[in-house]
Design a protein around this motif. Sequence first.
Motif, PDB file in Angstrom:
ATOM      1  N   ASN A  56       2.097  -4.195  -1.360  1.00  0.00           N
ATOM      2  CA  ASN A  56       1.603  -4.020  -2.865  1.00  0.00           C
ATOM      3  C   ASN A  56       0.525  -4.934  -3.128  1.00  0.00           C
ATOM      4  OD1 ASN A  56       2.583  -6.539  -3.273  1.00  0.00           O
ATOM      5  ND2 ASN A  56       4.110  -6.052  -4.891  1.00  0.00           N
ATOM      6  N   TYR A  60       1.617   8.755   0.135  1.00  0.00           N
ATOM      7  CA  TYR A  60       2.539   9.511  -0.228  1.00  0.00           C
ATOM      8  C   TYR A  60       3.503   9.809   0.487  1.00  0.00           C
ATOM      9  CZ  TYR A  60      -0.601   9.685  -4.320  1.00  0.00           C
ATOM     10  OH  TYR A  60      -1.243   9.429  -5.673  1.00  0.00           O
ATOM     11  N   ARG A 115       4.789   4.172  -0.071  1.00  0.00           N
ATOM     12  CA  ARG A 115       4.477   4.310  -1.366  1.00  0.00           C
ATOM     13  C   ARG A 115       4.606   3.013  -2.191  1.00  0.00           C
ATOM     14  NH1 ARG A 115       8.666   9.453  -2.101  1.00  0.00           N
ATOM     15  NH2 ARG A 115       7.354  10.904  -0.647  1.00  0.00           N
ATOM     16  N   ASN A 116       4.780   1.819  -1.351  1.00  0.00           N
ATOM     17  CA  ASN A 116       4.856   0.587  -2.033  1.00  0.00           C
ATOM     18  C   ASN A 116       3.296   0.007  -1.948  1.00  0.00           C
ATOM     19  OD1 ASN A 116       7.718   0.370  -2.415  1.00  0.00           O
ATOM     20  ND2 ASN A 116       7.793  -0.145  -0.504  1.00  0.00           N
ATOM     21  N   SER A 169      10.168  10.638  -7.295  1.00  0.00           N
ATOM     22  CA  SER A 169       9.790  10.278  -8.726  1.00  0.00           C
ATOM     23  C   SER A 169       8.462   9.641  -8.791  1.00  0.00           C
ATOM     24  CB  SER A 169      10.916   9.046  -9.170  1.00  0.00           C
ATOM     25  OG  SER A 169      10.376   8.598 -10.136  1.00  0.00           O
ATOM     26  N   SER A 170       7.551  10.252  -9.842  1.00  0.00           N
ATOM     27  CA  SER A 170       6.123   9.973 -10.182  1.00  0.00           C
ATOM     28  C   SER A 170       6.115   8.376 -10.347  1.00  0.00           C
ATOM     29  CB  SER A 170       5.707  10.564 -11.452  1.00  0.00           C
ATOM     30  OG  SER A 170       6.567  10.462 -12.500  1.00  0.00           O
ATOM     31  N   SER A 171       7.260   7.769 -10.724  1.00  0.00           N
ATOM     32  CA  SER A 171       7.066   6.356 -10.985  1.00  0.00           C
ATOM     33  C   SER A 171       6.940   5.488  -9.929  1.00  0.00           C
ATOM     34  CB  SER A 171       8.218   5.704 -11.764  1.00  0.00           C
ATOM     35  OG  SER A 171       9.555   5.949 -11.032  1.00  0.00           O
ATOM     36  N   THR A 172       7.282   5.952  -8.574  1.00  0.00           N
ATOM     37  CA  THR A 172       7.075   5.464  -7.223  1.00  0.00           C
ATOM     38  C   THR A 172       5.875   5.642  -6.586  1.00  0.00           C
ATOM     39  OG1 THR A 172       8.092   7.378  -6.054  1.00  0.00           O
ATOM     40  CG2 THR A 172       9.670   5.709  -7.085  1.00  0.00           C
ATOM     41  N   GLY A 215       3.077  15.099  -9.774  1.00  0.00           N
ATOM     42  CA  GLY A 215       3.106  13.734 -10.413  1.00  0.00           C
ATOM     43  C   GLY A 215       2.487  12.678 -10.059  1.00  0.00           C
ATOM     44  N   PRO A 233      -0.236  10.024  -9.821  1.00  0.00           N
ATOM     45  CA  PRO A 233      -1.211   9.396 -10.818  1.00  0.00           C
ATOM     46  C   PRO A 233      -2.748   9.503  -9.964  1.00  0.00           C
ATOM     47  CG  PRO A 233       0.064   7.541  -9.685  1.00  0.00           C
ATOM     48  CD  PRO A 233       0.523   8.875  -9.118  1.00  0.00           C
ATOM     49  N   HIS A 289      -7.075  -2.833  -8.773  1.00  0.00           N
ATOM     50  CA  HIS A 289      -5.614  -2.666  -8.331  1.00  0.00           C
ATOM     51  C   HIS A 289      -5.129  -3.978  -7.567  1.00  0.00           C
ATOM     52  CE1 HIS A 289      -4.452   1.061 -10.158  1.00  0.00           C
ATOM     53  NE2 HIS A 289      -5.694   1.368  -9.846  1.00  0.00           N
TER      54      HIS A 289
END
Length: 229
Positions: A112, A131, A135-136, A161-164, A195, A197, A225
């Motif tokens: 991250n 993707y 995804r982290n 999930s789009s949140s991931t 989904g 971002p 970021h």
Amino acid sequence: MSRLGALHLTKPTGPKHTATVIFFHGSGDTGGNMKEWVNIMARNFTFPHIKVMFPTAPLQPYTPNGGAMSNVWFDRANISIDAPEKLDSISKIEVEVKDLIQGENKLGIPSNRIIIGGFSMGGSLSFHAAYRWDRNIAGAFVFSSFLNNGSVVYQELKNASSSTLPPLLQCHGDNDDVVPMEWGKTTYNELKTLGAPIQFHVLERLGHQINKRGLNLIRDFIEKHLPDV
């Protein structure tokens, strides 16, 4: 043993290394050339706390070039959005990309705190990295890039999930005669529907190349970021 070619680095300008950017070049290029090109366009693409890595793709036969050896991240049947993906070739470079990320993890840089991006084929590789493979990560950027219609990336995102999903910045010149902007916009629309971002920036009167404005957008994205901590 890694299949990658030479790795070029831009070290943090400050005392602490707390984040990393991995910048993939386009087909037939090298990490050294990519580093030089970026630094000329951006007048030094450096950050106080971020290391920027410019790896070189493996030297391998490239079908669109008549099978001649070239520094490419993976093989393609053709340079076309309608061509099928060569998944066996993509799966080989997956190992190398994961090794780059894990190498940074071992140095104390978590996923991250890593951003992945690239130009042209390097950007196409970044779609898969962000993707599918990790995804982290903190985010990804692509410049003049696309995914093939029916890409495995789209297939895998149908169950995600789009949140991931990490944020992604996409830049494309409206005068690109190698990777038409329509291919980039089609990729953007597909990912947005699934989904992701993602934001899309049109660079006016720009062909198949990077420019200062696009790199400034990328720099702003990176600083947002990967803030200094």
